[in-house]
Write a protein that holds these residues in place. Sequence first.
Motif, PDB file in Angstrom:
ATOM      1  N   THR A 286       0.823  -1.207   0.000  1.00 22.21           N
ATOM      2  CA  THR A 286       0.000   0.000   0.000  1.00 22.21           C
ATOM      3  C   THR A 286       0.857   1.258   0.000  1.00 22.21           C
ATOM      4  O   THR A 286       0.571   2.232  -0.710  1.00 22.21           O
ATOM      5  CB  THR A 286      -0.932   0.001   1.221  1.00 22.21           C
ATOM      6  OG1 THR A 286      -1.725  -1.190   1.210  1.00 22.21           O
ATOM      7  CG2 THR A 286      -1.848   1.210   1.206  1.00 22.21           C
TER       8      THR A 286
ATOM      9  N   VAL B  75       2.483   1.759  -3.490  1.00 21.84           N
ATOM     10  CA  VAL B  75       1.514   2.212  -4.484  1.00 21.84           C
ATOM     11  C   VAL B  75       1.126   3.662  -4.224  1.00 21.84           C
ATOM     12  O   VAL B  75       1.013   4.468  -5.161  1.00 21.84           O
ATOM     13  CB  VAL B  75       0.276   1.290  -4.464  1.00 21.84           C
ATOM     14  CG1 VAL B  75      -0.821   1.843  -5.357  1.00 21.84           C
ATOM     15  CG2 VAL B  75       0.662  -0.118  -4.915  1.00 21.84           C
ATOM     16  N   ARG B  76       0.936   4.023  -2.950  1.00 18.81           N
ATOM     17  CA  ARG B  76       0.543   5.393  -2.629  1.00 18.81           C
ATOM     18  C   ARG B  76       1.634   6.391  -3.015  1.00 18.81           C
ATOM     19  O   ARG B  76       1.343   7.475  -3.539  1.00 18.81           O
ATOM     20  CB  ARG B  76       0.218   5.511  -1.144  1.00 18.81           C
ATOM     21  CG  ARG B  76      -0.306   6.897  -0.762  1.00 18.81           C
ATOM     22  CD  ARG B  76      -0.791   6.943   0.676  1.00 18.81           C
ATOM     23  NE  ARG B  76       0.262   6.601   1.618  1.00 18.81           N
ATOM     24  CZ  ARG B  76       0.259   5.526   2.372  1.00 18.81           C
ATOM     25  NH1 ARG B  76      -0.721   4.647   2.267  1.00 18.81           N
ATOM     26  NH2 ARG B  76       1.248   5.301   3.221  1.00 18.81           N
TER      27      ARG B  76
ATOM     28  N   GLY C 197      -0.677   5.631  -7.177  1.00 18.32           N
ATOM     29  CA  GLY C 197      -1.656   4.651  -7.607  1.00 18.32           C
ATOM     30  C   GLY C 197      -2.565   4.230  -6.474  1.00 18.32           C
ATOM     31  O   GLY C 197      -2.668   4.895  -5.443  1.00 18.32           O
ATOM     32  N   HIS C 198      -3.244   3.112  -6.663  1.00 18.00           N
ATOM     33  CA  HIS C 198      -4.110   2.590  -5.609  1.00 18.00           C
ATOM     34  C   HIS C 198      -4.045   1.067  -5.642  1.00 18.00           C
ATOM     35  O   HIS C 198      -3.745   0.452  -6.679  1.00 18.00           O
ATOM     36  CB  HIS C 198      -5.552   3.076  -5.781  1.00 18.00           C
ATOM     37  CG  HIS C 198      -6.144   2.781  -7.134  1.00 18.00           C
ATOM     38  ND1 HIS C 198      -6.716   1.577  -7.461  1.00 18.00           N
ATOM     39  CD2 HIS C 198      -6.231   3.556  -8.261  1.00 18.00           C
ATOM     40  CE1 HIS C 198      -7.150   1.620  -8.717  1.00 18.00           C
ATOM     41  NE2 HIS C 198      -6.860   2.803  -9.231  1.00 18.00           N
TER      42      HIS C 198
ATOM     43  N   SER D 264      -5.669  -2.768  -3.651  1.00 14.52           N
ATOM     44  CA  SER D 264      -6.687  -3.409  -2.830  1.00 14.52           C
ATOM     45  C   SER D 264      -6.330  -4.880  -2.693  1.00 14.52           C
ATOM     46  O   SER D 264      -5.644  -5.455  -3.544  1.00 14.52           O
ATOM     47  CB  SER D 264      -8.080  -3.258  -3.461  1.00 14.52           C
ATOM     48  OG  SER D 264      -8.126  -3.902  -4.729  1.00 14.52           O
TER      49      SER D 264
ATOM     50  N   ALA E 273      -3.366  -3.879  -8.000  1.00 12.21           N
ATOM     51  CA  ALA E 273      -2.732  -2.568  -7.908  1.00 12.21           C
ATOM     52  C   ALA E 273      -2.759  -1.909  -9.275  1.00 12.21           C
ATOM     53  O   ALA E 273      -2.645  -2.587 -10.309  1.00 12.21           O
ATOM     54  CB  ALA E 273      -1.291  -2.684  -7.395  1.00 12.21           C
ATOM     55  N   SER E 274      -2.904  -0.605  -9.268  1.00 14.99           N
ATOM     56  CA  SER E 274      -2.877   0.187 -10.499  1.00 14.99           C
ATOM     57  C   SER E 274      -1.892   1.320 -10.309  1.00 14.99           C
ATOM     58  O   SER E 274      -2.014   2.116  -9.372  1.00 14.99           O
ATOM     59  CB  SER E 274      -4.274   0.733 -10.812  1.00 14.99           C
ATOM     60  OG  SER E 274      -4.250   1.540 -11.983  1.00 14.99           O
TER      61      SER E 274
END
Length: 400
Positions: A366, A369-370, A374-375, A377, A390-391
Amino acid sequence: MRQFLRLPFTAVPYLGWIHACLAMVLAASIALVTAGLLVFWPTAIPAPLFVAAAWFLTGAVGLLRPARRAGLRLANGLLRTALPAPLRPRRFATAAWLLSWTVAGGALAAVSTVALAALGLPVVWFRGGGAVTFGSDLSVEPGAAGAWTLAAGAGALVAAVYCCAGYTVLMRRLAAQLLGPGLAERLAAAEAEADRAAARNQLARDLHDSIGHTLTASTIQAAVAKQAMESDPESARLAMEAIEGTSRAALEDLDRALGVLRGEPASTRPEPTLADLDALSDRIARTGTELAVELDGDPGSVPDAISREAYRIVQEGVTNALRHAPGAAIRVRLSVAGDRLHLRIVNGLVDAPGERAGGRGLTGVTERVRVLGGHASAGPEGGSEWALSASLPLHAPARS
């Protein structure tokens, strides 16, 4: 109250007195220089002119670059402050410090002179009494009538000690204001600490991902080798070779991390990227776990920084699958669509769906990604699978 009464038996007032004496040495030196500069004055030097010239010269000394560093060392050594080393000169603040130091030191020197004179009163009394000039003429009577000189001398001594302690407290506060870090230095220190914290967090994530993956894979490979030791020695040998290879890679990662902590030059060994997914697949295959990797798009078009982070995310997702669902098949899908990279790691569930919550691995994913904008889950899907998605943007967002 107890601390107040203990002051005369500590080093605080006496170190402060030494600090004040050094102020008098500085003042005397500046007075001599001032007198030398004014020696050719055409007329008699008025006292106000001399004082003004001495004050101006004291302030000018404070404008010199070494003045702040020297004042700070004396304050830390004698006043017991804990001020950091200066990053830049604060010229006018240092000039104000020197002026305050000489004034406060002069005041304490005057108090010390009065205390020393008061200590002479009992001496006169012991010698049979006599007249003493102490601001005004005093008569010290012999015998019991002059015993008051003992109390006067002791009181003057105690008062001088507490004045020294008060001087120390005052100068500590002034040192923090005038010699301590200014706003620009505090901001620079805060930025440096933030950078160090970010580097430590990055290092912790890298260690967790690389070492955690290696240990998990090695544990499973060791179990495979143990089971195949008698029935299939060749498979056992291959598993042991895989453990050796992954352990060597883990040692290299650990050595690189320790080098960063020691401030050594960065390692020339490149960090893994999406181009290294085949090697990751080979290591997982040796554990007996089925790993399918599906690529949609060109991974070579992904910037190196994004590719490195994406590899770590995939590595963490696979490690979680090995740890929590040993033996379950793992599917990895990477898709480059437009200006984003989409990652998805799916595995079958073996343990209860809620048992993975709170681990450092998903927290690290997390955070990665942050930071990249991106985001992500993670959670159970359909009651029989666990998915990590993840994107990531392929390019940093434009700043306004």
